[in-house]
Design a protein around this motif. Structure first.
Motif, PDB file in Angstrom:
ATOM      1  N   PHE A   1      25.720  48.452  27.716  1.00 50.77           N
ATOM      2  CA  PHE A   1      24.955  47.815  26.654  1.00 50.77           C
ATOM      3  C   PHE A   1      24.450  48.880  25.696  1.00 50.77           C
ATOM      4  O   PHE A   1      24.219  50.016  26.072  1.00 50.77           O
ATOM      5  N   ALA A   2      24.232  48.477  24.439  1.00 47.04           N
ATOM      6  CA  ALA A   2      23.782  49.439  23.438  1.00 47.04           C
ATOM      7  C   ALA A   2      22.331  49.845  23.669  1.00 47.04           C
ATOM      8  O   ALA A   2      21.986  51.003  23.553  1.00 47.04           O
ATOM      9  N   SER A   3      21.474  48.885  24.005  1.00 45.99           N
ATOM     10  CA  SER A   3      20.062  49.168  24.225  1.00 45.99           C
ATOM     11  C   SER A   3      19.441  47.988  24.951  1.00 45.99           C
ATOM     12  O   SER A   3      20.102  46.977  25.212  1.00 45.99           O
ATOM     13  N   LEU A   4      18.174  48.102  25.254  1.00 47.37           N
ATOM     14  CA  LEU A   4      17.466  47.012  25.909  1.00 47.37           C
ATOM     15  C   LEU A   4      17.389  45.791  25.009  1.00 47.37           C
ATOM     16  O   LEU A   4      17.494  44.656  25.473  1.00 47.37           O
ATOM     17  N   SER A   5      17.248  45.998  23.710  1.00 45.66           N
ATOM     18  CA  SER A   5      17.205  44.859  22.791  1.00 45.66           C
ATOM     19  C   SER A   5      18.554  44.129  22.753  1.00 45.66           C
ATOM     20  O   SER A   5      18.596  42.916  22.579  1.00 45.66           O
ATOM     21  N   HIS A   6      19.646  44.859  22.946  1.00 50.80           N
ATOM     22  CA  HIS A   6      20.971  44.222  23.024  1.00 50.80           C
ATOM     23  C   HIS A   6      21.045  43.326  24.252  1.00 50.80           C
ATOM     24  O   HIS A   6      21.582  42.213  24.194  1.00 50.80           O
ATOM     25  N   VAL A   7      20.492  43.761  25.360  1.00 47.25           N
ATOM     26  CA  VAL A   7      20.458  42.949  26.583  1.00 47.25           C
ATOM     27  C   VAL A   7      19.630  41.693  26.340  1.00 47.25           C
ATOM     28  O   VAL A   7      20.015  40.591  26.752  1.00 47.25           O
ATOM     29  N   GLN A   8      18.509  41.831  25.642  1.00 53.05           N
ATOM     30  CA  GLN A   8      17.657  40.681  25.365  1.00 53.05           C
ATOM     31  C   GLN A   8      18.368  39.671  24.461  1.00 53.05           C
ATOM     32  O   GLN A   8      18.222  38.465  24.649  1.00 53.05           O
ATOM     33  N   VAL A   9      19.161  40.139  23.518  1.00 55.92           N
ATOM     34  CA  VAL A   9      19.926  39.242  22.650  1.00 55.92           C
ATOM     35  C   VAL A   9      20.956  38.473  23.469  1.00 55.92           C
ATOM     36  O   VAL A   9      21.095  37.254  23.330  1.00 55.92           O
ATOM     37  N   LEU A  10      21.652  39.165  24.343  1.00 54.88           N
ATOM     38  CA  LEU A  10      22.657  38.503  25.172  1.00 54.88           C
ATOM     39  C   LEU A  10      22.023  37.491  26.117  1.00 54.88           C
ATOM     40  O   LEU A  10      22.580  36.412  26.357  1.00 54.88           O
TER      41      LEU A  10
END
Length: 103
Positions: A26-35
């Motif tokens: 994942f690119a970052s924690l915010s990317h995980v939250q989007v997914l």
């Protein structure tokens, strides 16, 4: 996400979390939250709750704009558009769903 945050705090805060996210692809924690928001929207659609699904899709697209990696932001646009079209079709607005998919 909570496990990533809990494990990352001992490794230097946010830098540890981002390093762990990168290790899992994942690119970052915010990317995980989007997914996760997109996944929640999909679950709402399966349960028949279109209003909650549209709210999750809107939150996911807003959060995707703040993701620093451009790949992560563009990788969430297509699933979000598909979920929007599916929500409109489920509401009976087939013309709007077709317009979302063709545009």
């Amino acid at each position: 996400v909570a496990a990533l945050v809990a494990e990352g705090e001992g490794e230097g805060g946010a830098a540890g979390v981002d390093a762990k996210c990168l290790r899992f692809g994942f690119a970052s924690l915010s990317h995980v939250q989007v997914l996760l928001a997109l996944h929640k929207a999909q679950q709402h659609l399966q349960a028949g709750n279109v209003k909650a699904a549209k709210r999750e899709i809107k939150a996911a697209t807003a959060a995707a704009a703040s993701v620093p990696a451009s790949h992560a932001a563009t990788a969430t646009q297509v699933p979000a558009m598909l979920l929007k079209a599916r929500a409109e079709a489920q509401r009976g607005h087939l013309g709007k769903a077709q317009k979302l998919l063709s545009g």
